[in-house]
Design a protein around this motif. Structure first.
Motif, PDB file in Angstrom:
ATOM      1  N   GLU A 224       0.841  -1.192   0.000  1.00  0.00           N
ATOM      2  CA  GLU A 224       0.000   0.000   0.000  1.00  0.00           C
ATOM      3  C   GLU A 224       0.881   1.249   0.000  1.00  0.00           C
ATOM      4  O   GLU A 224       1.961   1.261   0.583  1.00  0.00           O
ATOM      5  CB  GLU A 224      -0.911  -0.009   1.229  1.00  0.00           C
ATOM      6  CG  GLU A 224      -1.846  -1.215   1.288  1.00  0.00           C
ATOM      7  CD  GLU A 224      -2.727  -1.208   2.523  1.00  0.00           C
ATOM      8  OE1 GLU A 224      -3.317  -0.154   2.803  1.00  0.00           O
ATOM      9  OE2 GLU A 224      -2.804  -2.249   3.203  1.00  0.00           O
ATOM     10  N   GLU A 225       0.385   2.279  -0.663  1.00  0.00           N
ATOM     11  CA  GLU A 225       1.119   3.549  -0.743  1.00  0.00           C
ATOM     12  C   GLU A 225       2.535   3.327  -1.250  1.00  0.00           C
ATOM     13  O   GLU A 225       3.513   3.821  -0.693  1.00  0.00           O
ATOM     14  CB  GLU A 225       1.143   4.238   0.622  1.00  0.00           C
ATOM     15  CG  GLU A 225      -0.234   4.549   1.160  1.00  0.00           C
ATOM     16  CD  GLU A 225      -0.207   4.996   2.607  1.00  0.00           C
ATOM     17  OE1 GLU A 225       0.899   5.185   3.134  1.00  0.00           O
ATOM     18  OE2 GLU A 225      -1.276   5.136   3.202  1.00  0.00           O
ATOM     19  N   SER A 226       2.646   2.576  -2.334  1.00  0.00           N
ATOM     20  CA  SER A 226       3.968   2.310  -2.905  1.00  0.00           C
ATOM     21  C   SER A 226       4.587   3.600  -3.417  1.00  0.00           C
ATOM     22  O   SER A 226       3.893   4.552  -3.771  1.00  0.00           O
ATOM     23  CB  SER A 226       3.857   1.284  -4.045  1.00  0.00           C
ATOM     24  OG  SER A 226       3.090   1.810  -5.106  1.00  0.00           O
ATOM     25  N   THR A 227       5.899   3.594  -3.477  1.00  0.00           N
ATOM     26  CA  THR A 227       6.614   4.808  -3.881  1.00  0.00           C
ATOM     27  C   THR A 227       7.139   4.739  -5.312  1.00  0.00           C
ATOM     28  O   THR A 227       7.924   5.577  -5.721  1.00  0.00           O
ATOM     29  CB  THR A 227       7.796   5.060  -2.927  1.00  0.00           C
ATOM     30  OG1 THR A 227       8.668   3.924  -2.942  1.00  0.00           O
ATOM     31  CG2 THR A 227       7.286   5.293  -1.518  1.00  0.00           C
ATOM     32  N   GLY A 228       6.736   3.733  -6.053  1.00  0.00           N
ATOM     33  CA  GLY A 228       7.161   3.625  -7.449  1.00  0.00           C
ATOM     34  C   GLY A 228       7.633   2.223  -7.793  1.00  0.00           C
ATOM     35  O   GLY A 228       7.733   1.339  -6.926  1.00  0.00           O
ATOM     36  N   THR A 229       7.921   2.020  -9.065  1.00  0.00           N
ATOM     37  CA  THR A 229       8.321   0.688  -9.532  1.00  0.00           C
ATOM     38  C   THR A 229       9.643   0.237  -8.922  1.00  0.00           C
ATOM     39  O   THR A 229       9.871  -0.959  -8.759  1.00  0.00           O
ATOM     40  CB  THR A 229       8.439   0.676 -11.061  1.00  0.00           C
ATOM     41  OG1 THR A 229       9.353   1.696 -11.475  1.00  0.00           O
ATOM     42  CG2 THR A 229       7.098   0.925 -11.723  1.00  0.00           C
ATOM     43  N   GLU A 230      10.506   1.191  -8.580  1.00  0.00           N
ATOM     44  CA  GLU A 230      11.793   0.820  -7.996  1.00  0.00           C
ATOM     45  C   GLU A 230      11.606   0.066  -6.683  1.00  0.00           C
ATOM     46  O   GLU A 230      12.290  -0.927  -6.415  1.00  0.00           O
ATOM     47  CB  GLU A 230      12.653   2.065  -7.778  1.00  0.00           C
ATOM     48  CG  GLU A 230      14.052   1.750  -7.250  1.00  0.00           C
ATOM     49  CD  GLU A 230      14.898   3.001  -7.075  1.00  0.00           C
ATOM     50  OE1 GLU A 230      15.949   2.902  -6.421  1.00  0.00           O
ATOM     51  OE2 GLU A 230      14.508   4.068  -7.590  1.00  0.00           O
ATOM     52  N   GLN A 231      10.666   0.524  -5.866  1.00  0.00           N
ATOM     53  CA  GLN A 231      10.402  -0.154  -4.599  1.00  0.00           C
ATOM     54  C   GLN A 231       9.910  -1.582  -4.846  1.00  0.00           C
ATOM     55  O   GLN A 231      10.356  -2.524  -4.191  1.00  0.00           O
ATOM     56  CB  GLN A 231       9.356   0.619  -3.793  1.00  0.00           C
ATOM     57  CG  GLN A 231       9.046  -0.054  -2.449  1.00  0.00           C
ATOM     58  CD  GLN A 231       7.833   0.551  -1.764  1.00  0.00           C
ATOM     59  OE1 GLN A 231       7.071   1.291  -2.371  1.00  0.00           O
ATOM     60  NE2 GLN A 231       7.657   0.226  -0.487  1.00  0.00           N
ATOM     61  N   LEU A 232       8.983  -1.755  -5.797  1.00  0.00           N
ATOM     62  CA  LEU A 232       8.447  -3.094  -6.081  1.00  0.00           C
ATOM     63  C   LEU A 232       9.509  -3.996  -6.681  1.00  0.00           C
ATOM     64  O   LEU A 232       9.574  -5.191  -6.377  1.00  0.00           O
ATOM     65  CB  LEU A 232       7.251  -2.977  -7.028  1.00  0.00           C
ATOM     66  CG  LEU A 232       5.866  -2.820  -6.395  1.00  0.00           C
ATOM     67  CD1 LEU A 232       5.491  -4.074  -5.617  1.00  0.00           C
ATOM     68  CD2 LEU A 232       5.779  -1.605  -5.488  1.00  0.00           C
ATOM     69  N   ALA A 233      10.367  -3.423  -7.541  1.00  0.00           N
ATOM     70  CA  ALA A 233      11.440  -4.222  -8.148  1.00  0.00           C
ATOM     71  C   ALA A 233      12.420  -4.703  -7.082  1.00  0.00           C
ATOM     72  O   ALA A 233      12.853  -5.865  -7.101  1.00  0.00           O
ATOM     73  CB  ALA A 233      12.160  -3.402  -9.213  1.00  0.00           C
TER      74      ALA A 233
END
Length: 571
Positions: A224-233
């Motif tokens: 939740e409230e991710s900070t962008g694709t870099e965080q998910l990667a």
């Protein structure tokens, strides 16, 4: 219990109520009943309570969390109802803590997986829906890009959401070979590592990332409230690394890997269904790309997939609706520039996507089997057109027509019977029909395909190998096939394009192939001839026919008719 007057003040109370608040019952007189049980905490509850006091409502009930004098909290069911034949009301409070605790335990069992103790599919979707609603409210209205750190959005939310959707590669083999007990232990161990990865990635306003088991060997990590694709990667990569470490399970050492689909996007306009569809698609890509990897959702790749699905679903009825048409590209004699034949190339005039070349739909047709019906239509249309040119130009040497055939047409239909029937129907002589199969299809022919090719050759039909030089190139096998024509792949011809920087090896290879073909009694067609320099060198090498933009692009049947009455094409 307590009796309350019209002004909401306690008139009398029993000892149980006094004990609940740690005082004598008499000490509760003249106190505001609403303050005792916090009825004024929200407007709706307060209004309902006031309506009962005024005699406008017969009954009111609510649940409140109260503080006991010994420090513990309890859940109470508060009921307010009129006292018969009186202008007062009765306030009663029942301790329902045990009931609430039982409900909580039942909900926990209902919402959690018994093997891994992780939230299950039901709780995951409940949390996902709530997260999307919250994040949509936080979505910056100006479309500001989200940075790579939490400080970039201060105390508010990012308005974005992320999801890692994964399953274990080869988990079924663990269950099948070692039993479900070991499999369950492995799932529990995987859950522990996923939770550790999620906890180390950081926290949001609603707590840590939600790790859930969706069923089987499928897991999800909701950010939740991710900070962008870099965080998910980074999270996906940490999960891969964590799962690649061997598991020690009751003396058994197991190694597993996972495939992960990663989706990260703004929450506004996104539904739980859309997010999960994207994640499922991306997980499939990760599997298809080789497993043991994470793959980020790609809108363009997904659009291509959706287009492919749309084409697949409409391909069969498109044949019946007459949405296909044929264009023809001349096959020209290298020595004299005369048009010897034409290759039939199918086009799909799609009502939504416009005119589509064969590379957009032939592969789909081969996969779903509609290539049989489509190929039969192409064959009949091409033969009928070749016969029409022959009748319209009786003094002209008749053109042969070359038609591409997929190997599935041999397996899924009686190609020999189809060809014989169409030739009889259209009146085209067998030697004026050439069937093209790719090198990989022909070189791997055995059994029924080889028998079909031999029967067609015996009938007088010419067999050509298309794109020769890019597949198996099994030259020893070539001599045993009923082939009459080799079509050199355009990659060889393109090497002739620049005379100044030509690679001598290209010419030596083509020359050797041409000499070999001629010694085997085969003719050679060069594809993708675009310049007069290429044509000159191919003619010097000994190629029999050429095909390419130097002579003509694929054109409509009436344009071929014009070429038949014109002078030879430039060589």
């Amino acid at each position: 219990m307590a009796v309350v007057d019209q002004d909401g003040l306690v008139v009398s109370a029993n000892d149980a109520l006094g004990a609940l608040f740690g005082t004598e019952a008499g000490a509760l007189r003249e106190q505001a009943a609403a303050d005792l049980v916090d009825l004024a905490s929200d407007g709706r509850t307060w209004h309902a309570y006031r309506e009962v006091l005024r005699g406008r409502r017969s009954r009111f009930r609510c649940t409140r969390r109260l503080k006991h004098p010994d420090g513990r909290s309890l859940w109470a069911e508060v009921t307010v109802s009129p006292v018969p034949d009186s202008r007062r009301v009765l306030l009663s409070i029942a301790d329902i803590s045990d009931r609430r605790e039982l409900q909580a335990r039942l909900r926990h069992l209902q919402m959690h997986d018994p093997v891994t103790r992780l939230p299950n599919r039901t709780l995951f979707f409940e949390r996902l829906s709530a997260a999307l609603e919250t994040a949509s409210q936080d979505d910056p209205a100006d479309g500001t890009e989200i940075g790579s750190s939490y400080e970039s959005y201060g105390h508010g939310g990012t308005g974005r959401i992320g999801l890692c959707y994964l399953d274990l590669d080869g988990f079924k083999a663990v269950n099948d070979t070692m039993g479900h007990r070991v499999g369950d232990r492995l799932l529990a161990a995987v859950a522990a590592r996923l939770t550790e990865c999620a906890d180390s990635d950081g926290y949001t306003r609603s707590g840590g990332h939600l790790v859930a088991r969706l069923g089987g060997d499928e897991f999800a990590i909701l950010v939740e409230e991710s900070t962008g694709t870099e965080q998910l990667a980074d999270l996906a990569q940490s999960v891969l690394c964590a799962l690649q470490q061997p598991f020690d399970l009751a003396g058994q050492r197991l190694s597993v890997s996972a495939s992960i689909g990663v989706v990260e996007r703004g929450a506004r306009g996104t539904t739980a269904t859309c997010l999960m569809q994207a994640a499922d698609t991306t997980l499939y890509w990760a599997k298809a790309d080789g497993k043991a990897r994470w793959t980020l959702f790609d809108p363009e790749r997904n659009a291509h997939r959706m287009t492919r699905q749309a084409l697949s679903s409409t391909l069969r009825p498109a044949v019946e609706r007459g949405e296909f048409a044929l264009e023809y590209q001349p096959l020209v004699g290298m020595a004299d520039g005369a048009v010897r034949g034409v290759e039939a190339l199918v086009r799909w005039n799609h009502p939504q996507f416009g005119t589509l070349a064969p590379n957009r739909f032939v592969g789909i047709a081969e996969e779903d089997g509609s290539i049989v019906e489509l190929g039969r239509w192409v064959l009949r249309t091409a033969c009928r057109q070749a016969r029409q040119w022959q009748m319209d130009h009786p003094r002209r040497r008749p053109l042969f027509v070359s038609v591409n055939v997929a190997v599935r047409q041999v397996w899924d239909s009686d190609l020999v019977a189809d060809v014989a029937g169409i030739l009889a129907e259209t009146g085209l002589a067998p030697h004026l029909l050439q069937l093209e199969l790719t090198e990989s299809a022909v070189m791997g022919s055995a059994g029924r395909p080889l028998q079909a090719l031999q029967a067609l050759s015996d009938m007088g039909v010419q067999i050509a190998i298309d794109d020769f030089g890019t597949g198996y190139s099994n030259l020893a096998y070539l001599s045993r096939l009923p082939v009459s024509v080799l079509k050199l792949d355009g990659s060889f011809v393109r090497g002739f394009q620049d005379e100044a920087h030509a690679n001598p090896a290209d010419e030596l290879i083509v020359e050797a192939l041409v000499q070999l073909a001629h010694r085997l009694g085969l003719t050679v067609t060069a594809e993708c001839v675009e310049t007069s320099g290429q044509a000159t060198r191919l003619r010097r090498i000994g190629c029999d026919t050429g095909q390419g933009w130097l002579y003509s692009r694929a054109v409509t049947p009436d344009r071929i008719a014009q070429l038949l009455g014109a002078a030879p094409l430039p060589v």
